[in-house]
Design a protein around this motif. Sequence first.
Motif, PDB file in Angstrom:
ATOM      1  N   SER A  51      -5.703   4.886  -0.779  1.00 13.48           N
ATOM      2  CA  SER A  51      -4.956   3.705  -1.221  1.00 13.48           C
ATOM      3  C   SER A  51      -5.190   2.588  -0.218  1.00 13.48           C
ATOM      4  O   SER A  51      -5.191   2.814   0.994  1.00 13.48           O
ATOM      5  N   ARG A  52      -5.380   1.365  -0.731  1.00 11.90           N
ATOM      6  CA  ARG A  52      -5.734   0.226   0.120  1.00 11.90           C
ATOM      7  C   ARG A  52      -4.819  -0.953  -0.177  1.00 11.90           C
ATOM      8  O   ARG A  52      -4.361  -1.125  -1.302  1.00 11.90           O
TER       9      ARG A  52
ATOM     10  N   ALA B 252       0.829  -1.203   0.000  1.00 10.79           N
ATOM     11  CA  ALA B 252       0.000   0.000   0.000  1.00 10.79           C
ATOM     12  C   ALA B 252       0.859   1.247   0.000  1.00 10.79           C
ATOM     13  O   ALA B 252       0.638   2.174  -0.760  1.00 10.79           O
ATOM     14  N   ALA B 253       1.843   1.268   0.881  1.00 11.91           N
ATOM     15  CA  ALA B 253       2.682   2.457   0.966  1.00 11.91           C
ATOM     16  C   ALA B 253       3.540   2.617  -0.266  1.00 11.91           C
ATOM     17  O   ALA B 253       3.796   3.719  -0.723  1.00 11.91           O
ATOM     18  N   CYS B 254       4.007   1.518  -0.812  1.00  8.65           N
ATOM     19  CA  CYS B 254       4.805   1.607  -2.041  1.00  8.65           C
ATOM     20  C   CYS B 254       3.995   2.304  -3.118  1.00  8.65           C
ATOM     21  O   CYS B 254       4.476   3.183  -3.811  1.00  8.65           O
ATOM     22  N   LEU B 255       2.749   1.903  -3.252  1.00  9.08           N
ATOM     23  CA  LEU B 255       1.911   2.447  -4.309  1.00  9.08           C
ATOM     24  C   LEU B 255       1.433   3.843  -3.971  1.00  9.08           C
ATOM     25  O   LEU B 255       1.103   4.625  -4.865  1.00  9.08           O
ATOM     26  N   ALA B 256       1.386   4.171  -2.681  1.00  6.39           N
ATOM     27  CA  ALA B 256       0.861   5.475  -2.277  1.00  6.39           C
ATOM     28  C   ALA B 256       1.921   6.559  -2.270  1.00  6.39           C
ATOM     29  O   ALA B 256       1.647   7.702  -1.962  1.00  6.39           O
TER      30      ALA B 256
ATOM     31  N   SER C 205      -4.368  -1.456  -4.042  1.00 10.83           N
ATOM     32  CA  SER C 205      -4.963  -0.488  -4.957  1.00 10.83           C
ATOM     33  C   SER C 205      -4.426   0.886  -4.604  1.00 10.83           C
ATOM     34  O   SER C 205      -4.617   1.365  -3.482  1.00 10.83           O
ATOM     35  N   ALA C 206      -3.745   1.547  -5.551  1.00  8.35           N
ATOM     36  CA  ALA C 206      -3.168   2.862  -5.307  1.00  8.35           C
ATOM     37  C   ALA C 206      -4.125   3.943  -5.783  1.00  8.35           C
ATOM     38  O   ALA C 206      -4.468   3.998  -6.968  1.00  8.35           O
ATOM     39  N   ARG C 207      -4.570   4.791  -4.830  1.00  6.10           N
ATOM     40  CA  ARG C 207      -5.426   5.938  -5.155  1.00  6.10           C
ATOM     41  C   ARG C 207      -6.642   5.553  -5.998  1.00  6.10           C
ATOM     42  O   ARG C 207      -6.973   6.206  -6.989  1.00  6.10           O
ATOM     43  N   GLY C 208      -7.279   4.460  -5.602  1.00  4.93           N
ATOM     44  CA  GLY C 208      -8.506   4.051  -6.272  1.00  4.93           C
ATOM     45  C   GLY C 208      -8.313   3.283  -7.557  1.00  4.93           C
ATOM     46  O   GLY C 208      -9.302   2.929  -8.223  1.00  4.93           O
TER      47      GLY C 208
ATOM     48  N   ARG D 224       5.706  10.599   6.914  1.00  6.78           N
ATOM     49  CA  ARG D 224       6.582  11.451   6.113  1.00  6.78           C
ATOM     50  C   ARG D 224       6.659  10.906   4.689  1.00  6.78           C
ATOM     51  O   ARG D 224       7.112   9.780   4.459  1.00  6.78           O
ATOM     52  N   ASN D 225       6.124  11.659   3.753  1.00  8.93           N
ATOM     53  CA  ASN D 225       6.203  11.352   2.323  1.00  8.93           C
ATOM     54  C   ASN D 225       5.483  10.068   1.917  1.00  8.93           C
ATOM     55  O   ASN D 225       5.827   9.448   0.899  1.00  8.93           O
ATOM     56  N   TYR D 226       4.474   9.667   2.678  1.00  6.65           N
ATOM     57  CA  TYR D 226       3.607   8.571   2.266  1.00  6.65           C
ATOM     58  C   TYR D 226       2.347   9.079   1.562  1.00  6.65           C
ATOM     59  O   TYR D 226       1.614   8.299   0.965  1.00  6.65           O
ATOM     60  N   GLY D 227       2.053  10.371   1.692  1.00  6.57           N
ATOM     61  CA  GLY D 227       0.873  10.928   1.052  1.00  6.57           C
ATOM     62  C   GLY D 227      -0.359  10.960   1.922  1.00  6.57           C
ATOM     63  O   GLY D 227      -1.402  11.469   1.501  1.00  6.57           O
TER      64      GLY D 227
END
Length: 290
Positions: free
Chosen positions: A66-67, A15-19, A100-103, A253-256
């Motif tokens: 993101s999920r 999730a964090a990778c994609l976000a 799922s990144a940002r929907g 920090r910087n995960y969005g």
Amino acid sequence: MNRRSLTIARTLTAAACLASPGGALAGSAAQPGQTLGLPTGAQLPVGLYLVDTSSFGVRGTLPRDSRSNVNLPTFAWSTPWQVLDARLHFFVTQPVVAASARGAPYESGLGQTLLAAQLAWDLGGDLGVSYLFGGYLPADTRFLTQSASLSHRFAASYTGNGWNLTANLLYGIFLDTRSPTGTLYPDYLNLDLTAARKFGRWQVGAVAFGSSDLPTGVAGYRPQGQFAMGGLVGYNFGPVTLQAYLTRDVVERNYGGLETRGWLRAIVPLYQDKGEVEPNRTLVTRRQGE
């Protein structure tokens, strides 16, 4: 298993990778928070165990959340062998991730297999310390971390009087700092903290974890980090133990965006030396007072 990297076993933070907002995405091998609730500094009773930790997280990224779902099935073998006065443990973890990144539509795949060995020392007085060394194998699932890496884990646990007080420091080193597509993989530090107590077959307590990229020396790279807190509850069904915990980022920090993540773990003894197991113990640890 989220993005900035248990254990036990496991282990990819999809999730964090994609976000990650903009720029090249970084990767992390060990999921932050994956060892919460486990007395990772203590010796396991001799036996073979299945420890399956699954989590689902939602990170408040824009324009849409993101999920990710991360499943970390781990086989743990506590051997009867002693090395340097420590009990020898072996672990194998095979992550399975959907994110799922940002929907965007979900992607799924197998993460990096972890192979590891651990030495666990019983210091007496219900105090134990351990050192785990292992490696994450290369993987072909492109939306997850692909590069091989080494994992060092240093843990201390107090398991007396029904308590599980554990700190587990995870240090990851990538063998190749770039993926085939140019993704930068920074080395990382994670810290998982547990303070829980047993009440009969029940266990309740508090958990927290932090993670941080280490310096890369690459201009323009924005290092990621987070600190999350939450609560844990467990129940010993005899012999199977279930644990559930919920965590929420306090800072990131910087995960969005901040993440809320729910976790569920099953600890299943496939074989145990019954002479070492304390009856009705909520966590898998050795009989006390030896």
